[in-house]
Design an enzyme around this catalytic site. Sequence first.
Site, PDB file in Angstrom:
ATOM      1  N   GLU A 127       1.236 -11.689  61.227  1.00 14.85           N
ATOM      2  CA  GLU A 127       1.239 -12.563  62.400  1.00 14.85           C
ATOM      3  C   GLU A 127       0.092 -12.355  63.393  1.00 14.85           C
ATOM      4  O   GLU A 127       0.328 -12.078  64.570  1.00 14.85           O
ATOM      5  CB  GLU A 127       2.576 -12.416  63.134  1.00 14.85           C
ATOM      6  CG  GLU A 127       3.747 -12.895  62.313  1.00 14.85           C
ATOM      7  CD  GLU A 127       5.057 -12.944  63.094  1.00 14.85           C
ATOM      8  OE1 GLU A 127       5.095 -12.430  64.236  1.00 14.85           O
ATOM      9  OE2 GLU A 127       6.036 -13.504  62.562  1.00 14.85           O
ATOM     10  N   GLU A 136       8.489 -14.398  56.427  1.00 15.97           N
ATOM     11  CA  GLU A 136       9.551 -14.082  57.380  1.00 15.97           C
ATOM     12  C   GLU A 136      10.329 -15.347  57.716  1.00 15.97           C
ATOM     13  O   GLU A 136       9.743 -16.397  57.978  1.00 15.97           O
ATOM     14  CB  GLU A 136       8.998 -13.491  58.684  1.00 15.97           C
ATOM     15  CG  GLU A 136       8.526 -12.062  58.590  1.00 15.97           C
ATOM     16  CD  GLU A 136       8.169 -11.494  59.961  1.00 15.97           C
ATOM     17  OE1 GLU A 136       8.675 -12.024  60.986  1.00 15.97           O
ATOM     18  OE2 GLU A 136       7.391 -10.540  60.020  1.00 15.97           O
TER      19      GLU A 136
END
Length: 347
Positions: free
Chosen positions: A155, A267
Amino acid sequence: MSTMRSLFAALVAVVAATQPAAADVCYKGVNLSGAEYGDRDGVENLNFTYPSEKTVAYFAGKGMNIVRLPFSWERLQPTLNSPLSAVELDRLKAAVLRLRDHGMTVLLDPHSFGYYDKARLGTPEAPAFAFADLWIRLAAEFANEPDVLFGLMNEPYDIPATEWLDMANGAISGIRSVGARNLVLVPGTRWSGAHGWRADDPGGSNADVMRGVKDPIDNYAYEFHQYMDPDSSGTKGGCAAADAATAALIDVTAWLRETGKKGFLGEFGGSQDQACVVGLKAMTAVLDDNADAWLGFSYWAAGEWWPETEINNVQPTGKGDRKQLSGLPLKPGRKPDAAACATIPPA
């Protein structure tokens, strides 16, 4: 709300109408969290922990065949552009071996959000070439192991897409320079969210810019993250945005077909609420129904240190399985097709 439902229905119809039925995705698994905790001087099993034999065996027994394994860049490489810590590397290798012994593929995940300590990648304190250096050293340790995948970074969020693309390409070049042909998973910036993949922020959208990924052996896929809470952060209760999350996956499925590449849902998650279980079924159905465009998924998350009250937690408790598992299309004993799911291309 009615507009969102109409858009969602239209997207479902478009994808369903254009694709034949496909086999399930290759990889279905979980993030086993814990090794990313603590600072570089942390003490194992006090400040951080790697997955235990018991936890690995539990998820393998549920039919999972991949683990995204978060770890600390700072502890693995205490000084930028310097050798990896032999002690931490041994811990990482032991965890990988434990997972492989249970038939798991391992997705290595430097869980750093595009930062080293408190310095953003691309700054003088954490230059882009230091990121490539990490991957040169790490790739050399796991080169050409068919059940080890390389996830470039968890991320990255504070980096313009054009700048992040250059960093990703530099890391891929470094990986290939040591002869490692492993599959590389490339995230976008802005947390790699599927819902914002086409958002045209400063530096360009991921959808436009990340088409520029360069890999001399063309063995990469894109990593997306997506949650069902209102702000797509995965930190809020409930799954009010479950339909929007599913629609986001349908949208990036279309983008993957445009690019001719595959995606991996690194995720996603939800609470034990029934709406979240339904949402998990819908999201993973998009992947299985479009397995030509998706490699698979890893649910966020589990790990020995996750409290029972943690929203997305699927670590088993004394009460048994967490309810979210019923929303995941797991098939105990299923083995992915070796040819269809190959991660090392022929030399």
